[in-house]
Scaffold this active site. Structure first.
Site, PDB file in Angstrom:
ATOM      1  N   PRO A   2      10.468   7.716   2.703  1.00  0.00           N
ATOM      2  CA  PRO A   2       9.543   7.631   3.834  1.00  0.00           C
ATOM      3  C   PRO A   2       9.791   6.364   4.642  1.00  0.00           C
ATOM      4  O   PRO A   2      10.116   5.315   4.088  1.00  0.00           O
ATOM      5  CB  PRO A   2       8.170   7.588   3.153  1.00  0.00           C
ATOM      6  N   GLU A   3       9.650   6.463   5.951  1.00  0.00           N
ATOM      7  CA  GLU A   3       9.824   5.293   6.811  1.00  0.00           C
ATOM      8  C   GLU A   3       8.456   4.738   7.197  1.00  0.00           C
ATOM      9  O   GLU A   3       7.416   5.286   6.813  1.00  0.00           O
ATOM     10  CB  GLU A   3      10.672   5.682   8.018  1.00  0.00           C
ATOM     11  N   LYS A  53       7.671  -0.658   4.473  1.00  0.00           N
ATOM     12  CA  LYS A  53       7.484   0.545   3.671  1.00  0.00           C
ATOM     13  C   LYS A  53       6.591   0.294   2.457  1.00  0.00           C
ATOM     14  O   LYS A  53       6.511   1.142   1.563  1.00  0.00           O
ATOM     15  CB  LYS A  53       8.849   1.087   3.239  1.00  0.00           C
ATOM     16  N   GLN A  70       9.429   3.867  -2.519  1.00  0.00           N
ATOM     17  CA  GLN A  70      10.863   4.032  -2.771  1.00  0.00           C
ATOM     18  C   GLN A  70      11.295   5.431  -2.338  1.00  0.00           C
ATOM     19  O   GLN A  70      10.839   5.938  -1.326  1.00  0.00           O
ATOM     20  CB  GLN A  70      11.162   3.718  -4.239  1.00  0.00           C
ATOM     21  N   ARG A 125       9.798 -11.293   2.663  1.00  0.00           N
ATOM     22  CA  ARG A 125      11.076 -11.192   3.377  1.00  0.00           C
ATOM     23  C   ARG A 125      11.100 -10.081   4.438  1.00  0.00           C
ATOM     24  O   ARG A 125      12.043  -9.988   5.219  1.00  0.00           O
ATOM     25  CB  ARG A 125      12.227 -10.964   2.390  1.00  0.00           C
ATOM     26  N   ASN A 169      16.299   5.678   8.281  1.00  0.00           N
ATOM     27  CA  ASN A 169      17.503   6.342   8.755  1.00  0.00           C
ATOM     28  C   ASN A 169      17.307   7.139  10.039  1.00  0.00           C
ATOM     29  O   ASN A 169      18.124   7.070  10.951  1.00  0.00           O
ATOM     30  CB  ASN A 169      18.065   7.233   7.654  1.00  0.00           C
ATOM     31  N   ARG A 262      24.894   6.176   4.529  1.00  0.00           N
ATOM     32  CA  ARG A 262      23.814   6.985   5.104  1.00  0.00           C
ATOM     33  C   ARG A 262      24.247   7.535   6.460  1.00  0.00           C
ATOM     34  O   ARG A 262      25.031   6.926   7.180  1.00  0.00           O
ATOM     35  CB  ARG A 262      22.532   6.153   5.230  1.00  0.00           C
TER      36      ARG A 262
END
Length: 274
Positions: A2-3, A53, A70, A125, A169, A262
């Protein structure tokens, strides 16, 4: 995976289900988290934030549940203690008198004190989150030209969660197409206009994808294609998953390449390399 938009949508559902009532019961699958069940029982969820995410469930007693879906994690919102029929493994359950918020298949779950959240290895980060923070296009333009980012190819840069949180992606391909930028170019090689378009595309497509549950194509064109009987998979994107199909702008065949293991899709005429 999932984005960012999908995680924000899930966070909205979790927030709606959990903020109206105190938590009656908490269940963790992992032994190292079991002692938090009693600590969180009876607390009230104040809000549910996202950072890229990751999801952050904030409680009124000073604790936060951090989770990252994840590849396979999925949230279900159900009537209290009503479990879905699924082969997934339940990892976290939050129950109140009316609803259950259930996280399946995710293994990255932690409980933090609120003051620990900003220094968490992932949270600290991750770059700006378009859907939960006030991020301007000017700020993004300036960020593109920072020393650590400006010399990297857009194709890899956009998947770096330290650059912009939540871009994955499909958004990578769609942002570059809307900005008219070739995947091999670097921010330092772009004109000011290209940087402006990139900043605009990042904000616009993240927000549009969130509001439309994943549609990044032009919305007027989407309505036209719907009336023509097109299915969602056909009208959802500009270029993503459209290899060999005609570009919606100039008819050129869409090209698929593999970058960082990808898929990436682009139009070789709308997105010239030089």
């Amino acid at each position: 995976m999932p984005e960012g938009p999908e995680i924000r949508i899930a966070a909205d559902k979790v927030q709606k289900a959990l903020t109206a009532y105190n938590i009656g019961e908490v269940w963790f699958a992992f032994p190292q988290l079991k002692h938090y069940e009693e600590i969180l029982q009876g607390a009230r969820v104040k809000r549910v934030d996202t950072k890229g995410k990751a999801m952050l469930i904030r409680f009124d007693n000073g604790y936060t549940i951090y989770s990252h879906n994840q590849l396979y994690g999925k949230w279900y919102i159900r009537a209290a203690y009503s479990y879905p029929k699924t082969n997934r493994q339940l990892r976290l359950a939050l129950h109140n008198e009316k609803y259950s918020a259930l996280l399946y298949s995710a293994s990255d779950i932690e409980v933090l004190r609120n003051e620990e959240v900003p220094i968490h290895p992932f949270v600290s980060r991750v770059g700006p989150d378009i859907l939960s923070e006030n991020v301007t296009e000017q700020y993004l333009k300036e960020r593109f030209l920072r020393k650590e980012f400006k010399g990297r190819r857009w194709s890899s840069l956009l998947l770096d969660q330290g650059f912009i949180g939540g871009v994955g992606n499909y958004l990578r391909s769609e942002i570059l197409f809307v900005a008219g930028i070739h995947p091999n170019k670097r921010p330092i090689e772009c004109t000011d206009e290209e940087l402006r378009r990139a900043a605009c595309a990042v904000k616009k497509l993240m927000i549009q994808s969130y509001e439309t549950r994943g549609i990044t194509n032009d919305l007027q064109l989407v309505e036209k294609l719907k009336k023509q009987g097109e299915e969602r998979s056909s009208y959802r994107h500009w270029v993503f998953e459209r290899e060999g199909e005609a570009c919606r702008i100039d008819g050129t065949d869409i090209v698929k390449i593999i970058v960082g293991s990808r898929r990436l899709y682009y139009c070789p005429t709308c997105q010239k390399e030089s």
